[in-house]
Write an enzyme that holds these catalytic residues in place. Structure first.
Site, PDB file in Angstrom:
ATOM      1  N   THR A   1       0.825  -1.216   0.000  1.00 36.64           N
ATOM      2  CA  THR A   1       0.000   0.000   0.000  1.00 36.64           C
ATOM      3  C   THR A   1       0.856   1.263   0.000  1.00 36.64           C
ATOM      4  O   THR A   1       2.005   1.241   0.474  1.00 36.64           O
ATOM      5  CB  THR A   1      -0.900  -0.009   1.258  1.00 36.64           C
ATOM      6  OG1 THR A   1      -1.501   1.266   1.422  1.00 36.64           O
ATOM      7  CG2 THR A   1      -0.097  -0.309   2.520  1.00 36.64           C
ATOM      8  N   ASP A   2       0.272   2.362  -0.483  1.00 35.05           N
ATOM      9  CA  ASP A   2       0.968   3.661  -0.423  1.00 35.05           C
ATOM     10  C   ASP A   2       1.043   4.184   1.017  1.00 35.05           C
ATOM     11  O   ASP A   2       1.798   5.102   1.305  1.00 35.05           O
ATOM     12  CB  ASP A   2       0.282   4.688  -1.333  1.00 35.05           C
ATOM     13  CG  ASP A   2      -1.187   4.931  -1.003  1.00 35.05           C
ATOM     14  OD1 ASP A   2      -1.741   4.254  -0.109  1.00 35.05           O
ATOM     15  OD2 ASP A   2      -1.796   5.800  -1.657  1.00 35.05           O
ATOM     16  N   GLU A   3       0.251   3.575   1.932  1.00 37.47           N
ATOM     17  CA  GLU A   3       0.185   4.107   3.302  1.00 37.47           C
ATOM     18  C   GLU A   3       1.510   3.949   4.048  1.00 37.47           C
ATOM     19  O   GLU A   3       1.724   4.573   5.083  1.00 37.47           O
ATOM     20  CB  GLU A   3      -0.979   3.463   4.066  1.00 37.47           C
ATOM     21  CG  GLU A   3      -2.284   3.679   3.327  1.00 37.47           C
ATOM     22  CD  GLU A   3      -3.552   3.336   4.102  1.00 37.47           C
ATOM     23  OE1 GLU A   3      -3.513   3.325   5.338  1.00 37.47           O
ATOM     24  OE2 GLU A   3      -4.570   3.087   3.443  1.00 37.47           O
TER      25      GLU A   3
ATOM     26  N   TYR B   1      -1.713  -0.404  10.977  1.00 41.10           N
ATOM     27  CA  TYR B   1      -1.844  -1.086   9.681  1.00 41.10           C
ATOM     28  C   TYR B   1      -0.654  -0.739   8.776  1.00 41.10           C
ATOM     29  O   TYR B   1       0.038  -1.635   8.260  1.00 41.10           O
ATOM     30  CB  TYR B   1      -3.166  -0.689   8.994  1.00 41.10           C
ATOM     31  CG  TYR B   1      -3.202  -1.028   7.512  1.00 41.10           C
ATOM     32  CD1 TYR B   1      -3.181  -2.357   7.077  1.00 41.10           C
ATOM     33  CD2 TYR B   1      -3.237  -0.017   6.540  1.00 41.10           C
ATOM     34  CE1 TYR B   1      -3.192  -2.663   5.714  1.00 41.10           C
ATOM     35  CE2 TYR B   1      -3.255  -0.322   5.188  1.00 41.10           C
ATOM     36  CZ  TYR B   1      -3.236  -1.648   4.770  1.00 41.10           C
ATOM     37  OH  TYR B   1      -3.244  -1.952   3.434  1.00 41.10           O
TER      38      TYR B   1
ATOM     39  N   LYS C   1       2.393  -3.162   7.297  1.00 39.18           N
ATOM     40  CA  LYS C   1       2.668  -3.350   5.859  1.00 39.18           C
ATOM     41  C   LYS C   1       4.101  -2.901   5.541  1.00 39.18           C
ATOM     42  O   LYS C   1       4.790  -3.520   4.725  1.00 39.18           O
ATOM     43  CB  LYS C   1       1.666  -2.566   4.995  1.00 39.18           C
ATOM     44  CG  LYS C   1       0.237  -3.080   5.042  1.00 39.18           C
ATOM     45  CD  LYS C   1       0.055  -4.490   4.486  1.00 39.18           C
ATOM     46  CE  LYS C   1       0.250  -4.600   2.991  1.00 39.18           C
ATOM     47  NZ  LYS C   1      -0.115  -5.958   2.493  1.00 39.18           N
TER      48      LYS C   1
END
Ligand code: NAD
Ligand code: TYD
Length: 337
Positions: A123-125, A150, A154
């Site tokens: 993810t970009d997060e 989260y 990741k």
């Protein structure tokens, strides 16, 4: 070519399996999924009976089971994860278990079985957040700065994947994608929650002040990006995937959904903000565009309308999903806001 897909009963994984079986006649897929609250075999009912597809119920943290199920597979495509930021705030432990330990177990088995490719879906997060008034966009080597449990889990999994490449020579690729939307999206995430709440006569909860920005990508564009990376991506490389359309705030997205459904703006309910809320994500996807010729093919506003129609047409699906364990979560999540 035999693919070992983890988390294939979730939102993106199920769209990916359908996409790959439609696009490639010469593949077989093993879908390895624990069927947590987010996993639903109904997402794949259209491919029931396809001889190229097999489901195995299993937990990616369980080494022996993973090892027996992955035997004979050429490529691993790893989607399985705990994926909802709000749940990671109230219960981070399972995020570390699944996203970090589960990824490490898969990497170890993939190394032992000498798979040709381990593709990690991320993810970009992991990059943190961008200020609302900034024009910054993330590129592949932007520094990691995860801000939710989260995103941190990741980020840890991405680092492990790269470490297995550098240390053991495991042939890996990684994609870090922006927010997806489309069919079979679990109705705890903003777009499907908003649509299904309105269809149930409820309001859309928007975290104050509602000016936060996400980069929404239609799920099929993400699936095509992964397919291209499997086919043409360079071993050891990371590719960012995002839509780069104009910015839409959460309030704008809610208003667009209300307009499509012919409802007024008093159906928006401003609620307390998420702790540590990332105000903006923005991806620069030039590398995958330039090197692999990928382009997003689905316009946000058109496909938001089609997605809303999908939820209208598939009421049985989301009503069954919303009537389960999700009810308890929803009460806990929104009661004190
Ligand atoms: P999802 O929550 O809809 O699905 C997750 C799937 O993983 C479910 O089928 C669940 O049963 C399975 N799973 C969970 N724990 C497991 C375990 N221990 N063993 C085996 N299976 C397990 O998630 P999603 O939105 O489809 O996201 C898929 C992947 O894509 C995730 O890795 C996520 O981080 C990443 N991603 C998602 C988005 C997005 O917008 N949804 C964007 C970028 C990246
Ligand atoms: P979400 O779909 O949970 O994805 P993520 O947090 O991983 O980007 O949330 C998208 C945006 O919508 C995010 O800024 C939080 C906001 N949001 C709300 O305003 N209300 C809600 O009920 C939810 C679930 C999210």
């Amino acid at each position: 070519m035999k693919l070992f897909v983890t988390g294939g009963a979730g939102f993106i994984g199920s769209n990916f399996i359908r996409y790959m079986l439609n696009e490639h006649s010469d593949i077989e897929i093993v879908n390895f999924d624990a069927l947590t609250y987010a996993g639903n075999l109904e997402n794949l009912k259209e491919i029931d009976g396809d001889g190229r597809y097999r489901f195995v119920k299993g937990d990616i943290c369980e080494y022996e089971h993973v090892k027996s199920a992955m035997q004979g597979c050429d490529i691993v495509v790893h989607f399985a994860a705990e994926s909802h930021v709000d749940r990671s705030i109230t219960g981070p432990a399972v995020f570390v278990r699944t996203n970090v330990i589960g990824t490490q177990v898969l990497l170890n088995v993939a190394k032992e079985l000498k798979v040709q490719r381990f593709h990690h879906v991320s993810t970009d997060e992991v990059y943190g957040m961008i200020e609302l008034d900034s024009k910054e966009e993330w590129v592949e080597d932007s520094p990691y700065n995860p801000r939710s449990p989260y995103a941190a889990s990741k980020a840890a999994s991405d680092h492990l994947v790269r470490a297995y490449h550098i240390t053991y020579g495991l042939p890996i690729t990684i994609t870090n994608c922006s927010n997806n939307f489309g069919p079979y999206h679990f109705p705890e995430k903003l777009i499907p929650l908003a649509v299904t709440n309105i269809l149930e006569g409820k309001k859309i909860p928007i975290y104050k002040p509602g000016n936060q920005v996400r980069d929404w990508l239609y799920v099929t564009d993400h699936c095509r990006a992964i397919d291209l990376v499997l086919e043409k991506g360079k071993i050891g490389e990371t590719y960012l995937v995002g839509s780069q359309h104009r910015e839409y705030t959460n309030l704008e997205v809610a208003r667009m959904i209300l307009k499509i459904l012919g409802e007024s703006e008093d159906k928006i309910e401003m609620v307390g903000d998420r702790p540590g809320h990332d105000v903006k994500y923005a991806i620069n996807a030039s590398k995958i565009r330039r090197e692999l010729g990928w382009e997003p093919e689905h316009d946000f506003e058109d496909w938001l309308e089609k997605t809303v129609q999908w939820y209208r047409d598939n009421e049985d699906w989301w009503k069954r999903v919303k009537s389960g364990e999700y009810q308890d979560y929803y009460k806990k999540q929104y009661s004190n806001r």
